[in-house]
Structure formats: structure tokens, C-alpha cells
Design an enzyme around this catalytic site. Structure first.
Site, mmCIF file in Angstrom:
data_model
loop_
_atom_site.group_PDB
_atom_site.id
_atom_site.type_symbol
_atom_site.label_atom_id
_atom_site.label_comp_id
_atom_site.label_asym_id
_atom_site.label_seq_id
_atom_site.Cartn_x
_atom_site.Cartn_y
_atom_site.Cartn_z
ATOM 1 C CB SER A 65 -2.498 2.606 -4.974
ATOM 2 O OG SER A 65 -3.376 3.385 -4.222
ATOM 3 C CE LYS A 68 -3.824 2.321 -1.253
ATOM 4 N NZ LYS A 68 -4.961 2.620 -2.096
ATOM 5 C CE1 TYR A 190 -2.547 4.401 1.740
ATOM 6 C CE2 TYR A 190 -3.179 6.957 1.845
ATOM 7 C CZ TYR A 190 -3.147 5.592 1.171
ATOM 8 O OH TYR A 190 -3.851 5.497 -0.152
ATOM 9 C CE1 TYR A 242 -7.311 0.907 -5.477
ATOM 10 C CE2 TYR A 242 -6.124 1.188 -7.397
ATOM 11 C CZ TYR A 242 -6.053 1.385 -6.058
ATOM 12 O OH TYR A 242 -5.152 1.867 -5.582
ATOM 13 C CB VAL A 260 -3.397 7.825 -8.455
ATOM 14 C CG1 VAL A 260 -4.462 7.546 -8.628
ATOM 15 C CG2 VAL A 260 -2.479 8.389 -7.564
HETATM 16 O O1 DON Z 1 -4.663 7.542 -0.982
HETATM 17 C C1 DON Z 1 -4.353 8.098 -2.112
HETATM 18 O O2 DON Z 1 -5.260 8.841 -2.724
HETATM 19 C C2 DON Z 1 -3.183 8.062 -2.925
HETATM 20 N N1 DON Z 1 -2.056 8.262 -2.121
HETATM 21 C C3 DON Z 1 -2.806 6.612 -3.454
HETATM 22 C C4 DON Z 1 -3.969 6.465 -4.317
HETATM 23 C C5 DON Z 1 -3.581 5.369 -5.467
HETATM 24 O O3 DON Z 1 -2.567 5.344 -6.060
HETATM 25 C C6 DON Z 1 -4.799 4.722 -5.861
HETATM 26 N N2 DON Z 1 -4.642 4.090 -7.144
HETATM 27 N N3 DON Z 1 -4.783 4.019 -8.304
#
Ligand code: DON
Length: 320
Positions: A65, A68, A190, A242, A260
Site C-alpha cells: 500500500s 498508493k 494495481y 487506515y 501489509v
Molecule cells: O490490496 C491489497 O490487499 C494489497 N496489495 C495492499 C494492501 C496493503 O498494503 C494495505 N496495507 N496496510
């Protein structure tokens, strides 16, 4: 020569938070479960390009993320406010990152830092750049990091084959006209952007590029126009962590973004880029050691935007 005071501080924090064993490594993308929970790096890059680092700052991991804010910056830079804000809002959602909820009335995703908003932003870039979208994103992120970043094929395949929730989000956005017809293709970009490999040092350098008004302070490469950086940092400040964003703004007080895979990146405007890497996550999806180290770092160095040592606008100083 004496060790720099900042080097002492990060080594001290590393020693203090490394023994913390709370949290769990993300496994919902199966490939992420292979990360070593003991890895822990802290890196600072000043807005004039000095690097301070300790721990595992060379370990590669996928950006997830933390891509983003950069794709949002690219979209704002290339398409302008009006076009981007037709497809995504700027309100914190108070929801987890993968929430399947859109703004009442507009049907826009709440903001570009949750999955729905990031997919919408990537779709805007895909509508412009077509099959070269991923390469374009990769080259911009590489310029911010100051080296050529590559994608982790295994993490990409792992997320692409298990990302049913994101697929549902992309199709919901398509249903409401928030993405163009090639929603699947945009979603694929994405997944790829989330699978770009970075190190903790890369993330701190990318943060330093934002802190230095969009110019990488080490390479001198101009990556974003300065007015886009203001937009990116504002949204990181309100939405980057978040449903922990309010707590973070209160305690740490600088724009930040987490991912994540265990990275956290923060920007001290005009001064510093900071990053931590440690895979075990708390219930919000934020790195446990990252949150601990950042909270203490901000207190010790007075990083908070409203810390009593931050004197505010120099322009106002000259006219008041
Ligand atoms: O969309 C997803 O689930 C992952 N590629 C990215 C999520 C992410 O890193 C959210 N973070 N805390």
C-alpha cells in the site's frame, strides 16, 4: 569522528523495539507469509540527502500500500484535481483498508489510501497510459527511490490469484462508473504496483523526495511538482494509517503510509524522510515495531507537526 546524534537515536530505538514480538505477519497474500518476523530496519534520509540507517535496511520486500500515495501523486500531477476528484474523495473512511464501501451520493471511494480509492486512481492512469501504465508507475517510483526498482513475480502471482476481494471492489467501481471499462486490466496494474520490491532505505529515500518538494535529494532527479506533494502529504496525514490514522496523527503527527508487508514511511515536511521495516502487524495492518519506533522517534526529535518547536510559516513571520 563522533557518531551523529541521529544515528545514536535510531540505534537506541532499534535495540529497544527489536525484542518486541507482538503482531503477526500477513498471510492473506500467501507469499507474504514467508517474511522473516525478526527483520527490523530503521532509516532516515534528510531532505538534503544524508542517510542514517540501522538494522535490516537492505532486505527487499514488496511495497504494497505504500505505492498508493505515489500513484495518487502521479495522477494528480498528470491529470489535475478535477479529473482525479471525480473518481476518488479525500475523506478518512474510518474503515479497514480493504473495505467495500463507497461515499454516499457520489459513489466515489473515500480516499486514495484505501484499496478502492487506489484501484480507482490506477484505473485513471490506465485510461491514459494503457499497456505501459505499470512501466510508467515503476519508473516514477524508481526515480523517487533513486534506483531501478523491480517487481516480485511470486508476490504478484500470489495476490493476483487470491485477490478476490479487490476484484469485487474493481467490479463495484465499474458498476458505478468509477473506473473505465478495462477494470480487470487496471486491477492487474494495481497488483503489480503493490509487488514492487523496495528496501527500508528505498522507502526513506522516497519519503525524503516528498519532504524535499518532489526532488530526490540524493540524485537531484525531479519526480513530482511541489503542489502535488502538498496534496499527497495532506491525504497521507488524514488517511495513511487506515483506521489508526487519527491515533497516528495525534501521537506521531506527520504524514505517513503503511503497507501489509511491514513497511511504514513517513515524511517530515522539508526536513526528513523516515522508514521502518518489520513484518509483524497489529490488528489495523500496521507494523508493530514500526508504530513503536515512530511514536518514540517523533517524541524524541519533536517531529509532530504541532510540536512546540515547530514554529510554523516563515512567510507569516515576515508579515505579522
Ligand atoms: O490490496 C491489497 O490487499 C494489497 N496489495 C495492499 C494492501 C496493503 O498494503 C494495505 N496495507 N496496510
Amino acid at each position: 569522528m563522533d557518531k551523529h546524534e541521529l544515528q545514536d537515536v535510531i540505534e537506541d530505538l532499534h535495540g529497544k523495539y527489536a525484542p518486541l514480538i507482538d503482531g503477526t505477519v500477513a498471510t492473506y497474500i500467501p507469499e507474504l507469509g514467508k517474511a522473516n518476523p525478526k527483520d527490523f530496519g530503521i532509516c532516515l534520509v534528510s531532505a538534503d540527502g544524508r542517510v542514517f540507517e540501522t538494522g535490516n535496511c537492505d532486505q527487499k520486500f514488496t511495497i504494497q500500500s505504500i505505492s498508493k500515495p505515489f500513484t495518487f501523486g502521479i495522477a494528480i500531477d498528470e491529470l489535475g484535481h478535477d479529473k482525479v476528484f471525480q473518481r476518488v474523495g479525500v475523506e478518512p473512511s474510518g474503515e479497514p483498508f480493504n473495505s467495500i464501501q463507497l461515499e454516499t451520493g457520489t459513489n466515489r471511494p473515500f480516499n486514495p489510501m484505501v484499496n478502492a480509492g487506489a484501484i480507482s486512481v490506477t484505473a485513471l492512469l490506465h485510461a491514459k497510459h494503457g499497456s505501459s501504465t505499470f512501466e510508467h508507475i515503476r519508473s516514477k517510483l524508481s526515480a523517487a527511490a533513486g534506483r531501478n526498482l523491480e517487481m516480485d513475480d511470486s508476490v504478484y502471482s500470489s495476490e493476483s490469484s487470491t485477490g478476490h476481494r479487490n476484484r469485487a471492489i474493481a467490479h463495484l467501481l465499474l458498476n458505478f462508473g468509477m473506473v473505465h471499462d478495462e477494470a480487470e486490466e487496471a486491477l492487474d496494474v494495481y497488483f503489480k504496483q503493490c509487488s514492487i520490491l523496495v528496501t527500508c532505505r528505498d522507502l526513506a529515500t522516497m519519503a525524503a523526495t516528498l519532504s524535499n518538494l518532489g526532488t530526490n535529494p540524493i540524485t537531484g532527479n525531479h519526480v513530482f511538482q511541489h503542489w502535488c506533494v502538498k496534496d499527497v502529504l495532506s491525504i497521507m496525514f488524514t488517511c495513511g494509517m487506515y483506521d489508526y490514522s487519527g491515533q497516528w496523527a495525534y501521537q506521531v503527527g506527520v504524514p505517513a503510509k503503511s503497507g501489509v508487508s511491514g513497511g511504514v514511511m513517513a515524511v517530515v515536511n522539508r526536513q526528513l524522510g523516515v522508514a521502518t521495516y518489520s513484518p509483524p502487524l497489529d490488528r489495523y495492518g500496521n507494523s508493530v515495531r514500526g508504530i513503536g519506533a515512530f511514536t518514540e522517534l517523533a517524541a524524541r526529535l519533536g517531529l509532530h507537526a504541532f510540536d512546540l518547536m515547530n514554529s510554523g510559516s516563515h512567510f507569516l513571520d515576515t508579515v505579522l
